[in-house]
Motif scaffolding. Structure first.
Motif, PDB file in Angstrom:
ATOM      1  N   THR A 244     -39.692  34.726 -24.411  1.00  0.00           N
ATOM      2  CA  THR A 244     -39.693  34.581 -23.054  1.00  0.00           C
ATOM      3  C   THR A 244     -38.118  34.171 -22.810  1.00  0.00           C
ATOM      4  O   THR A 244     -37.326  33.722 -23.352  1.00  0.00           O
TER       5      THR A 244
ATOM      6  N   PRO B  52     -49.312  40.370 -19.262  1.00  0.00           N
ATOM      7  CA  PRO B  52     -49.144  40.752 -17.819  1.00  0.00           C
ATOM      8  C   PRO B  52     -50.111  40.339 -16.666  1.00  0.00           C
ATOM      9  O   PRO B  52     -49.614  39.990 -15.688  1.00  0.00           O
TER      10      PRO B  52
ATOM     11  N   SER C  59     -48.383  33.696 -14.690  1.00  0.00           N
ATOM     12  CA  SER C  59     -46.596  33.799 -14.948  1.00  0.00           C
ATOM     13  C   SER C  59     -46.117  34.748 -15.777  1.00  0.00           C
ATOM     14  O   SER C  59     -45.174  34.677 -16.080  1.00  0.00           O
TER      15      SER C  59
ATOM     16  N   THR D 132     -45.341  38.950 -16.761  1.00  0.00           N
ATOM     17  CA  THR D 132     -44.677  39.900 -16.221  1.00  0.00           C
ATOM     18  C   THR D 132     -45.635  41.307 -16.719  1.00  0.00           C
ATOM     19  O   THR D 132     -45.911  41.353 -17.693  1.00  0.00           O
ATOM     20  N   PRO D 133     -45.318  42.447 -15.963  1.00  0.00           N
ATOM     21  CA  PRO D 133     -45.791  43.802 -16.478  1.00  0.00           C
ATOM     22  C   PRO D 133     -45.146  44.261 -18.003  1.00  0.00           C
ATOM     23  O   PRO D 133     -45.906  44.597 -18.699  1.00  0.00           O
TER      24      PRO D 133
ATOM     25  N   ASP E 253     -44.740  42.072 -20.614  1.00  0.00           N
ATOM     26  CA  ASP E 253     -44.860  41.093 -21.453  1.00  0.00           C
ATOM     27  C   ASP E 253     -45.767  41.578 -22.553  1.00  0.00           C
ATOM     28  O   ASP E 253     -46.601  42.335 -22.120  1.00  0.00           O
TER      29      ASP E 253
ATOM     30  N   PHE F  92     -38.505  38.365 -19.967  1.00  0.00           N
ATOM     31  CA  PHE F  92     -39.576  38.417 -19.503  1.00  0.00           C
ATOM     32  C   PHE F  92     -40.385  36.996 -19.367  1.00  0.00           C
ATOM     33  O   PHE F  92     -39.456  36.017 -19.543  1.00  0.00           O
TER      34      PHE F  92
ATOM     35  N   GLY G  53     -42.760  33.972 -17.604  1.00  0.00           N
ATOM     36  CA  GLY G  53     -42.412  33.520 -16.195  1.00  0.00           C
ATOM     37  C   GLY G  53     -42.099  31.892 -16.319  1.00  0.00           C
ATOM     38  O   GLY G  53     -42.064  31.132 -15.373  1.00  0.00           O
TER      39      GLY G  53
END
Length: 426
Positions: free
Chosen positions: A31, A70, A74, A76-77, A79, A106, A108
């Protein structure tokens, strides 16, 4: 050994500080906040492999990319929670290439899918472990795992990891304790490198639950050296050593003191006495079993025990006075001492053996090369000593089986089916 016999042997089991083989899953959080850690891993990928293969020549690596789901708060689409980049390999070039594809993006910067990585380390069918290898999961990260419940110094970070269906519920969600249970149940030691000082205490508790440990990453420390230290320290720390006899072994192998042994710190030598016992009913033949030293669930040494079950004892026998041919009276010894204890020469020949139910009797003439037999147990003879005569054997009258004429004394010897010979009995 004969059936019914046993023997005890003093044994030493010497355990090196590192195993000969290790399978290591190297899982890296990719990440956005892990850019520096990924760069360090990429720079040292080859060094990591060569450094670990120094003390553990049979070390292999698999490489895993960890992100988030996703649907997580936290996430993201874009991930992807778990990606196996390469299965186990001993090739530094393959490991280097796999790590080289990693990009920090990606996520959070909140909890990540570490529990999924632990679950897959134990369950991904593409991770084919060597059964003789010690198993490790090494995680490089800077976040805590998704779990609705706290674990040690790891705070609750709901919801639970979504698991393989990547959606909440469905029965496959993973709490931290569940994921760690998958590791311990499969004898996989968790080692963690923290690139955020705030999670080091959490990582230490996670790793300790599997017998592993955690260290702080970054700060100029060599990643290769840190991984080697974590792996060798964990390998040297031994919880239990068990001695496992191969299934179906036809003879008994026991140990004193009885295993398991431990905890221990390698290098270490374990002393014990091994007793091998052969059942009295075991047929003659050669049998082979193994004893495997299983160290924290992994075979580390094997002994082959070969037992030749043999007849080692010769038969025993005797020659006793018996009845006349009518089977009624045992002739008394003569009054003239020179006539001997049985002047009429009627004898019964007896033999017994510890294993052979039908040992044989032979009669040798002490004054010639003549041998008569074989005779079974209970044979009755009329024995005549005639120094000038020719030794001979003829059928006897009544209950007497044979008439035997010898030049000298009768010397009996006894033979069993294994060829053991005893005697002479005069």
């Amino acid at each position: 050994l004969e059936p019914g016999d046993s023997t005890s042997i003093a044994k030493l089991l010497s355990l090196d500080p590192a195993p000969a083989k290790a399978d290591i899953v190297l899982a890296i959080d990719t990440t956005g906040s892990m850019g520096a850690a990924i760069a360090q891993a990429q720079a040292e990928a080859t060094a990591i492999v060569s450094a670990v293969q120094g003390p553990i020549p049979g070390a292999r690596f698999a490489v895993v990319d960890i992100e988030d789901y996703p649907g997580m708060p936290s996430g993201t689409p874009a991930d992807t929670a778990y990606t196996l980049l390469t299965g186990f390999t001993s090739s530094a070039a393959t490991v280097n290439a796999a790590i080289g594809t990693m990009v920090a993006d990606f996520g959070g910067d909140g909890p990540e899918a570490y529990n999924r990585a632990a679950f897959e380390a134990a369950n991904d069918p593409a991770l084919v472990y060597d059964p003789d290898a010690v198993k490790f999961l090494v995680v490089l990260g800077d976040a805590v795992p998704h779990s609705a419940t706290a674990f040690g110094a790891c705070p609750a970070a709901p919801p639970d990891d979504f698991g393989r269906d990547e959606a909440p519920g469905g029965g496959d969600d993973l709490s931290t304790s569940t994921a760690l249970g998958e590791l311990t149940g499969n004898n996989i030691t968790l080692l963690m490198i923290a690139y955020n000082p705030g999670v080091l205490a959490c990582y230490s508790d996670l790793a300790a639950a599997t017998g592993g440990s955690a260290v702080a990453g970054g700060g100029g420390a060599s990643l290769a050296t840190q991984i080697v230290d974590l792996v060798t320290t964990a390998a040297a720390s031994i919880d239990t050593v068990d001695l496992v006899v191969s299934p179906g072994c036809p003879f008994s192998i026991t140990f004193a003191p009885a295993p398991p042994y431990g905890p221990l710190t390698a290098p270490v030598t374990v002393s014990f006495t091994e007793t091998i016992s052969v059942p009295s009913s075991l047929a003659l033949g050669v049998y082979t079993c193994t004893v495997t030293a299983v160290v924290d669930g992994t075979p580390r040494a094997t002994q082959t025990v070969r037992v030749s079950v043999a007849d080692l004892t010769a038969p025993t026998g005797a020659c006793r006075p018996t009845t006349n041919p009518g089977g009624k009276n045992v002739p008394r010894a003569g009054t003239n001492p020179k006539s001997g204890q049985n002047p009429d020469g009627f004898y019964v020949l007896r033999v017994s053996d510890n294993l052979d139910p039908n040992p044989q009797i032979f009669v040798h003439d002490s004054a010639s090369a003549a041998v008569f037999g074989p005779f079974p147990d209970g044979t009755r003879i009329k024995l005549t000593q005639a120094p000038g005569a020719r030794p001979s054997q003829k059928p006897g009258p009544g209950v007497i089986d044979w008439k035997i004429k010898l030049k000298g004394d009768a010397e009996l010897f006894f033979v069993d089916a294994s060829g053991n010979v005893s005697g002479p009995v005069t």
